[in-house]
Design a protein around this motif. Structure first.
Motif, PDB file in Angstrom:
ATOM      1  N   THR A  81      43.318  17.917 -33.843  1.00  0.00           N
ATOM      2  CA  THR A  81      42.545  17.306 -34.782  1.00  0.00           C
ATOM      3  C   THR A  81      41.955  15.839 -34.145  1.00  0.00           C
ATOM      4  OG1 THR A  81      43.759  18.068 -36.650  1.00  0.00           O
ATOM      5  CG2 THR A  81      42.317  16.342 -37.374  1.00  0.00           C
ATOM      6  N   VAL A  82      42.605  15.344 -33.329  1.00  0.00           N
ATOM      7  CA  VAL A  82      42.134  14.057 -32.663  1.00  0.00           C
ATOM      8  C   VAL A  82      40.827  14.190 -32.105  1.00  0.00           C
ATOM      9  CG1 VAL A  82      42.790  12.148 -30.822  1.00  0.00           C
ATOM     10  CG2 VAL A  82      44.532  13.012 -32.384  1.00  0.00           C
ATOM     11  N   TYR A  83      40.722  15.379 -31.527  1.00  0.00           N
ATOM     12  CA  TYR A  83      39.302  15.866 -30.775  1.00  0.00           C
ATOM     13  C   TYR A  83      38.414  15.626 -31.819  1.00  0.00           C
ATOM     14  CZ  TYR A  83      41.904  16.855 -26.441  1.00  0.00           C
ATOM     15  OH  TYR A  83      42.697  16.794 -25.603  1.00  0.00           O
ATOM     16  N   TYR A  84      38.608  15.850 -32.855  1.00  0.00           N
ATOM     17  CA  TYR A  84      37.456  16.068 -33.946  1.00  0.00           C
ATOM     18  C   TYR A  84      36.726  14.469 -34.102  1.00  0.00           C
ATOM     19  CZ  TYR A  84      35.003  15.797 -38.607  1.00  0.00           C
ATOM     20  OH  TYR A  84      34.253  15.764 -39.712  1.00  0.00           O
ATOM     21  N   TYR A  85      37.606  13.468 -33.623  1.00  0.00           N
ATOM     22  CA  TYR A  85      37.335  12.140 -33.638  1.00  0.00           C
ATOM     23  C   TYR A  85      36.859  11.464 -32.288  1.00  0.00           C
ATOM     24  CZ  TYR A  85      39.155  12.326 -38.274  1.00  0.00           C
ATOM     25  OH  TYR A  85      39.349  12.536 -39.759  1.00  0.00           O
ATOM     26  N   PHE A  86      37.489  11.907 -31.448  1.00  0.00           N
ATOM     27  CA  PHE A  86      37.270  11.438 -29.924  1.00  0.00           C
ATOM     28  C   PHE A  86      37.571  12.582 -28.980  1.00  0.00           C
ATOM     29  CE2 PHE A  86      38.220   7.565 -32.208  1.00  0.00           C
ATOM     30  CZ  PHE A  86      37.332   6.808 -31.679  1.00  0.00           C
ATOM     31  N   LYS A 118      50.931   8.988 -34.894  1.00  0.00           N
ATOM     32  CA  LYS A 118      51.135   8.098 -35.341  1.00  0.00           C
ATOM     33  C   LYS A 118      49.950   7.791 -36.486  1.00  0.00           C
ATOM     34  CE  LYS A 118      53.627   5.296 -32.097  1.00  0.00           C
ATOM     35  NZ  LYS A 118      54.664   4.898 -32.962  1.00  0.00           N
ATOM     36  N   ALA A 119      48.831   8.715 -36.184  1.00  0.00           N
ATOM     37  CA  ALA A 119      47.872   8.620 -37.372  1.00  0.00           C
ATOM     38  C   ALA A 119      47.782   9.766 -38.194  1.00  0.00           C
ATOM     39  CB  ALA A 119      46.414   8.686 -36.597  1.00  0.00           C
ATOM     40  N   GLY A 120      48.959  10.348 -38.180  1.00  0.00           N
ATOM     41  CA  GLY A 120      49.243  11.689 -38.882  1.00  0.00           C
ATOM     42  C   GLY A 120      48.562  12.717 -38.769  1.00  0.00           C
ATOM     43  N   LEU A 121      47.865  12.767 -37.436  1.00  0.00           N
ATOM     44  CA  LEU A 121      47.120  14.034 -36.994  1.00  0.00           C
ATOM     45  C   LEU A 121      47.787  14.888 -36.023  1.00  0.00           C
ATOM     46  CD1 LEU A 121      43.668  12.081 -36.756  1.00  0.00           C
ATOM     47  CD2 LEU A 121      44.514  13.330 -38.737  1.00  0.00           C
ATOM     48  N   ASP A 122      47.497  16.208 -35.717  1.00  0.00           N
ATOM     49  CA  ASP A 122      47.947  16.727 -34.643  1.00  0.00           C
ATOM     50  C   ASP A 122      46.898  16.525 -33.558  1.00  0.00           C
ATOM     51  OD1 ASP A 122      45.817  18.664 -34.844  1.00  0.00           O
ATOM     52  OD2 ASP A 122      46.856  19.846 -36.177  1.00  0.00           O
TER      53      ASP A 122
END
Length: 216
Positions: free
Chosen positions: A60-65, A53-57
């Motif tokens: 890549t989410v792990y780069y933020y959380f 929903k954020a346009g990320l795989d």
């Protein structure tokens, strides 16, 4: 393992750097996660869904959380801390009478549910019991803040009963639970921008409670 460690280092470095783009994407993920948790529940929600929903795989989410749990914690942190700080300020305000303080605290919590929708409702909805039973420092900090709100309401009602401003034939704990019940149950039906605004609801709750507790 090396890849996970590398992502963790990059995440830590990005957080320390605090670029506007990085923080904006984190905020977006928190907002999306809150909505997903509210609709599907914490357990059923996946990082892949949030990322999509954020346009990320998912990677890549792990780069933020670092985890879904970390996202959940961030969802709660800002709203819970801001609400308790406001309630403590109201409680400490010597220019307000106890009845004014109680009305203000009720109004404040309903306002927080509106302002931090749906994140605070996720806590109320299904995760409160899980967090209460957790032993982590984070969980205990959230529980402590929740207990602070409860103590404020209990203390104000007790003071109003002792001063004769409220009826004494109803136990303080029962009266306080009536307040908690009215406010917390809004997680089942309240939505910002709906038929009734947060101020309208808190005013109605205050009218119901204060009228019911009026000394006879």
């Amino acid at each position: 393992m090396a890849t996970t460690s590398n992502i963790s280092k990059r995440r830590k470095s990005a957080l320390e750097e605090g670029s506007a783009d990085y923080l904006a994407k984190r905020a977006e993920l928190v907002e999306i996660a809150g909505r997903q948790f509210k609709v599907h529940g914490f357990k059923a929600t996946t990082l892949a869904e949030i990322g999509h929903k954020a346009g990320l795989d998912r990677a890549t989410v792990y780069y933020y959380f670092g985890s879904k749990e970390e996202l959940f914690r961030e969802c709660l942190r800002v709203g819970v801390e801001a609400n308790i700080a406001a309630c403590e300020a109201i409680f400490a305000d010597k220019t307000l009478e106890p009845a004014q303080k109680l009305r203000s605290v009720i109004t404040q919590l309903m306002s927080a549910y509106d302002q931090y929708y749906p994140h605070m409702y996720v806590y109320i909805q299904e995760e409160m019991s899980r967090i209460t039973s957790e032993k982590s420092a984070w969980a205990q900090r959230i529980v402590t803040k929740t207990r602070t709100f409860e103590r404020i309401v209990l203390s104000l009602i007790s003071e109003l009963i002792s001063s004769g401003e409220m009826r004494s034939d109803i136990a303080v704990s029962v009266a306080a639970n009536a307040v908690f019940g009215m406010l917390n149950w809004t997680h089942r039906w309240y939505q910002p921008g709906g038929a009734h605004s947060a101020p309208e609801i808190s005013d109605a709750f205050c009218e119901i409670f204060f009228s019911g507790m009026q000394k006879r």
